[in-house]
Design a protein around this motif. Structure first.
Motif, mmCIF file in Angstrom:
data_model
loop_
_atom_site.group_PDB
_atom_site.id
_atom_site.type_symbol
_atom_site.label_atom_id
_atom_site.label_comp_id
_atom_site.label_asym_id
_atom_site.label_seq_id
_atom_site.Cartn_x
_atom_site.Cartn_y
_atom_site.Cartn_z
ATOM 1 N N PRO A 159 -3.111 4.858 -8.880
ATOM 2 C CA PRO A 159 -4.143 3.846 -9.132
ATOM 3 C C PRO A 159 -3.566 2.445 -9.313
ATOM 4 O O PRO A 159 -4.241 1.464 -9.013
ATOM 5 C CB PRO A 159 -4.799 4.324 -10.441
ATOM 6 C CG PRO A 159 -3.774 5.209 -11.100
ATOM 7 C CD PRO A 159 -2.953 5.807 -9.993
ATOM 8 N N ARG A 163 -7.455 -3.095 -2.492
ATOM 9 C CA ARG A 163 -8.765 -3.596 -2.927
ATOM 10 C C ARG A 163 -9.142 -2.910 -4.252
ATOM 11 O O ARG A 163 -9.518 -3.563 -5.209
ATOM 12 C CB ARG A 163 -9.787 -3.277 -1.828
ATOM 13 C CG ARG A 163 -11.188 -3.645 -2.113
ATOM 14 C CD ARG A 163 -11.517 -5.040 -1.615
ATOM 15 N NE ARG A 163 -11.567 -5.974 -2.730
ATOM 16 C CZ ARG A 163 -11.655 -7.284 -2.610
ATOM 17 N NH1 ARG A 163 -11.652 -7.858 -1.437
ATOM 18 N NH2 ARG A 163 -11.708 -8.045 -3.657
ATOM 19 N N ARG A 164 -9.006 -1.578 -4.304
ATOM 20 C CA ARG A 164 -9.334 -0.843 -5.537
ATOM 21 C C ARG A 164 -8.422 -1.277 -6.672
ATOM 22 O O ARG A 164 -8.843 -1.456 -7.809
ATOM 23 C CB ARG A 164 -9.200 0.682 -5.316
ATOM 24 C CG ARG A 164 -10.350 1.273 -4.521
ATOM 25 C CD ARG A 164 -10.354 2.795 -4.616
ATOM 26 N NE ARG A 164 -9.142 3.402 -4.052
ATOM 27 C CZ ARG A 164 -8.968 3.627 -2.748
ATOM 28 N NH1 ARG A 164 -9.905 3.318 -1.881
ATOM 29 N NH2 ARG A 164 -7.848 4.175 -2.317
ATOM 30 N N TRP A 165 -7.141 -1.459 -6.341
ATOM 31 C CA TRP A 165 -6.169 -1.907 -7.354
ATOM 32 C C TRP A 165 -6.596 -3.254 -7.929
ATOM 33 O O TRP A 165 -6.657 -3.430 -9.143
ATOM 34 C CB TRP A 165 -4.770 -2.017 -6.720
ATOM 35 C CG TRP A 165 -3.837 -2.869 -7.530
ATOM 36 C CD1 TRP A 165 -3.227 -2.503 -8.699
ATOM 37 C CD2 TRP A 165 -3.432 -4.217 -7.264
ATOM 38 N NE1 TRP A 165 -2.465 -3.565 -9.172
ATOM 39 C CE2 TRP A 165 -2.574 -4.614 -8.305
ATOM 40 C CE3 TRP A 165 -3.700 -5.123 -6.243
ATOM 41 C CZ2 TRP A 165 -1.994 -5.880 -8.368
ATOM 42 C CZ3 TRP A 165 -3.122 -6.389 -6.294
ATOM 43 C CH2 TRP A 165 -2.286 -6.755 -7.339
ATOM 44 N N GLN A 175 0.834 -1.220 0.000
ATOM 45 C CA GLN A 175 0.000 0.000 0.000
ATOM 46 C C GLN A 175 0.857 1.255 0.000
ATOM 47 O O GLN A 175 0.475 2.280 -0.535
ATOM 48 C CB GLN A 175 -0.872 0.046 1.251
ATOM 49 C CG GLN A 175 -2.024 -0.884 1.240
ATOM 50 C CD GLN A 175 -3.305 -0.156 1.601
ATOM 51 O OE1 GLN A 175 -4.264 -0.233 0.853
ATOM 52 N NE2 GLN A 175 -3.306 0.572 2.690
ATOM 53 N N GLN A 176 2.021 1.156 0.659
ATOM 54 C CA GLN A 176 2.868 2.338 0.838
ATOM 55 C C GLN A 176 3.748 2.650 -0.362
ATOM 56 O O GLN A 176 4.398 3.680 -0.416
ATOM 57 C CB GLN A 176 3.778 2.146 2.064
ATOM 58 C CG GLN A 176 3.061 2.274 3.386
ATOM 59 C CD GLN A 176 2.239 3.548 3.438
ATOM 60 O OE1 GLN A 176 2.738 4.639 3.145
ATOM 61 N NE2 GLN A 176 0.954 3.430 3.755
ATOM 62 N N PRO A 180 1.353 5.638 -2.566
ATOM 63 C CA PRO A 180 0.067 5.759 -1.870
ATOM 64 C C PRO A 180 -1.055 6.410 -2.669
ATOM 65 O O PRO A 180 -2.208 6.082 -2.481
ATOM 66 C CB PRO A 180 0.414 6.592 -0.634
ATOM 67 C CG PRO A 180 1.871 6.405 -0.432
ATOM 68 C CD PRO A 180 2.463 6.173 -1.784
ATOM 69 N N GLU A 181 -0.741 7.309 -3.598
ATOM 70 C CA GLU A 181 -1.816 8.009 -4.319
ATOM 71 C C GLU A 181 -2.121 7.389 -5.677
ATOM 72 O O GLU A 181 -3.034 7.822 -6.366
ATOM 73 C CB GLU A 181 -1.450 9.492 -4.545
ATOM 74 C CG GLU A 181 -1.050 10.269 -3.294
ATOM 75 C CD GLU A 181 -2.146 10.247 -2.239
ATOM 76 O OE1 GLU A 181 -3.335 10.234 -2.615
ATOM 77 O OE2 GLU A 181 -1.793 10.212 -1.036
ATOM 78 N N ARG A 184 -6.642 0.580 -0.642
ATOM 79 C CA ARG A 184 -6.002 0.915 -1.930
ATOM 80 C C ARG A 184 -5.748 -0.363 -2.738
ATOM 81 O O ARG A 184 -5.923 -0.401 -3.949
ATOM 82 C CB ARG A 184 -4.682 1.643 -1.662
ATOM 83 C CG ARG A 184 -4.036 2.155 -2.946
ATOM 84 C CD ARG A 184 -2.841 3.016 -2.655
ATOM 85 N NE ARG A 184 -1.583 2.332 -2.845
ATOM 86 C CZ ARG A 184 -1.073 2.018 -4.022
ATOM 87 N NH1 ARG A 184 -1.726 2.276 -5.135
ATOM 88 N NH2 ARG A 184 0.091 1.408 -4.110
#
Ligand code: GSH
Length: 218
Positions: free
Chosen positions: A158, A196-198, A151-152, A155-156, A194
């Motif tokens: 997509p 999960r969205r990825w 995640q890190q 971080p912003e 993040r």
């Protein structure tokens, strides 16, 4: 695009590493042949496979006279040798970040997400075997660290390491396809929105639909 030699992948569709390579070939729209090799067959890897891969793993790869094993460098080769969208970032810093994500996958995520959680808590029970609880507990802890670290990375962004999919996304998506079936994934992913969205974005890609069918093992 037609090429003088069609690449050959030696492996099996159930393997997450074979899937990562197939994803790469699919994203580049390179036609390939898959020659089935089952390294989990009784008696281990077929002896002729050891001449392609001395460690008896899959995938192994051939393109003309070039023979390679180890998924990350094979995928780099495919990206650089064939036309199609670039799967490596343009800057040195972003390429390093991509390599970092792939190393996390190889050194920490494969063991914990795939073997420790998917195989122990999904595949073993499905065949009537009991999970090794100490292995599951250790994998759970390592999985949480992996998810936090991934995640890190950007971080912003997509995608895992930036604004476009790279070899890192292709390397990790097959591992997540298995991991997300483990009961523990529900809670672990609550702390990783993040990712999960990825993954929701990855699973919509035609390459992932073709190369990552739902599973047998690793
Ligand atoms: N480091 C190897 C790992 C490949 C790998 O571990 N493949 C698994 C299948 S997903 C395998 O061949 N396992 C056989 C075994 O462990 O004996 C790579 O990057 O290609």
């Amino acid at each position: 695009m037609t090429y003088a030699h069609r690449p050959i992948v030696y492996g099996a569709r159930y393997s997450v590493y074979v899937q990562a390579l197939l994803l790469c070939l699919e994203e580049k729209q390179v036609p390939y042949d898959l020659v089935e090799v089952d390294v989990f067959a009784d008696g281990g890897a077929p002896s002729e496979h050891l001449s392609r891969h001395p460690f008896g793993r899959i995938p192994a790869f051939e393109h003309g006279a070039l023979r390679l094993y180890e998924t990350a460098p094979i995928c780099r080769y495919v990206d650089e040798a064939f036309d199609g969208p670039a799967l490596q970032p343009a800057t040195a810093a972003a390429r390093a970040r991509m390599g970092q994500a792939i190393s996390i996958a190889d050194n920490y995520a494969y063991r914990s997400l795939v073997w420790g959680l998917y195989v122990e808590t999904v595949e073993k029970p499905a065949r009537g075997d009991r999970p090794d609880e100490s292995l599951v507990a250790a994998a759970h802890e390592q999985a949480a660290t992996c998810l936090g670290a991934l995640q890190q990375l950007a971080p912003e962004a997509p995608w895992l390491v930036g604004d476009a999919p790279t070899l890192a996304d292709l390397h990790l998506a097959p591992m997540f396809t298995l991991f997300l079936q483990a009961p523990a994934a529900v809670d672990l992913m609550k702390d990783a929105p993040r990712l999960r969205r990825w993954f929701d974005g990855m699973r919509e890609r035609p390459s992932v639909r073709r190369a990552c069918p739902s599973p047998r093992t690793a």
